[in-house]
Write an enzyme that holds these catalytic residues in place. Structure first.
Site, PDB file in Angstrom:
ATOM      1  N   ASP A 287     -10.381  -4.501  -5.105  1.00  0.00           N
ATOM      2  CA  ASP A 287      -9.710  -3.795  -4.016  1.00  0.00           C
ATOM      3  C   ASP A 287     -10.389  -2.449  -3.803  1.00  0.00           C
ATOM      4  OD1 ASP A 287      -7.986  -2.402  -2.310  1.00  0.00           O
ATOM      5  OD2 ASP A 287      -6.181  -3.169  -3.256  1.00  0.00           O
TER       6      ASP A 287
ATOM      7  N   HIS B 127      -7.509  -5.623   0.105  1.00  0.00           N
ATOM      8  CA  HIS B 127      -6.336  -4.779  -0.094  1.00  0.00           C
ATOM      9  C   HIS B 127      -5.067  -5.397   0.477  1.00  0.00           C
ATOM     10  CE1 HIS B 127      -4.324  -0.981  -0.843  1.00  0.00           C
ATOM     11  NE2 HIS B 127      -4.048  -0.797   0.438  1.00  0.00           N
TER      12      HIS B 127
ATOM     13  N   SER C 293       0.822  -1.200   0.000  1.00  0.00           N
ATOM     14  CA  SER C 293       0.000   0.000   0.000  1.00  0.00           C
ATOM     15  C   SER C 293       0.862   1.258   0.000  1.00  0.00           C
ATOM     16  CB  SER C 293      -0.963  -0.053   1.190  1.00  0.00           C
ATOM     17  OG  SER C 293      -1.996   0.891   1.080  1.00  0.00           O
TER      18      SER C 293
END
Length: 268
Positions: free
Chosen positions: A217, A245, A94
């Site tokens: 996602d 995610h 991320s």
């Protein structure tokens, strides 16, 4: 304060090259427990916590240094200076995908490859063809809700971020991880994360890159991965069939296999 204490650095393995794992918002290095062990026989493996997260030294959290992702990228380079051997492969989840990318731009000679897990260079749609997944009003509302009720915000958002509808224990784990964070630090980090825009930086990273995107996602839609694939000069996009995610937790085998295939070609 040492770098080891500041970032709770843990080192394993003794390979000629180094693989460093960097976690996402609200998480800590334990989130890599399903993937990192698969690489200790081949690499020197570094796990660490971003300052303000996990078991890092919270007293080291400087709002000026960490008002942009560049402060975290500088931390990563300092960790590598002290603990890495040989060329480095950075694996970021991320927001740490962008932290790792910024590090490759600052010191390209240090890096052999980078792996971006569920990355996004910008979370906000710009109205000019870029789809980051959120309108600015959505992000503002998210941050306002977080300010008003951090625990409630964590309890509602973390399960949505994790996805993994058939693995409720993972959703509970991420919720607990969010709630363990210092609220004031987490609020600042969230603002820095969700308002960041590193699209202009992306083409400057010439390090070979694997982009691991999930098929569904909420935080980093496929369009975010497509943008990175188009913009990174030496990238490969691999889509994992996964809801959520956090494929390093909910689909670790598929994630590791994609990394192995990429590294076999990159290191050849």
């Amino acid at each position: 304060m040492t770098v080891q204490v500041r970032n709770n650095v843990r080192v394993s393995g003794n390979g000629g090259a180094t693989m460093v794992f960097s976690h996402g918002f609200g998480c800590d290095q334990a989130m890599w427990r399903f993937m990192a062990p698969a690489f200790v026989d081949r690499f020197r493996v570094i796990n660490y916590d971003l300052v303000g997260s996990g078991r890092s030294d919270l007293s080291a959290y400087d709002r000026t240094r960490y008002d942009t992702l560049h402060g975290y990228a500088d931390d990563l380079l300092e960790i590598l200076d002290e603990f890495a051997t040989g060329p480095v492969i950075t694996v970021g989840h991320s927001v740490s995908s962008m932290i790792g990318m910024l590090a490759t731009i600052k010191a390209p000679e240090r890096f052999l490859a980078q792996v971006m897990v569920a990355p996004s260079a910008c979370y906000i749609n710009d109205g000019a063809g870029y789809v980051g997944g959120f309108d600015r009003a959505d992000i503002d509302e998210l941050l306002e809700t977080m300010e008003a009720n951090f625990i409630g915000w964590s309890g509602s958002l973390a399960p949505a971020i994790m996805g993994a509808p058939t693995q409720p224990a993972l959703r509970d784990e991420l919720t607990e991880s969010f709630c363990r964070n210092d609220p004031d630090i987490a609020k600042h980090f969230a603002r820095v994360t969700f308002l960041s825009d590193h699209r202009a930086d992306v083409p400057q990273s010439t390090t070979p890159t694997l982009i691991l995107q999930c098929s569904e996602d909420l935080i980093a839609p496929r369009s975010a991965g497509d943008f990175l694939h188009r913009s990174l000069p030496r990238s490969r996009l691999h889509v994992i069939d996964n809801i959520g995610h956090c494929p390093h937790l909910s689909a670790p085998t598929a994630s590791s296999r994609a990394m192995d295939a990429f590294l076999a070609e990159t290191l050849d």
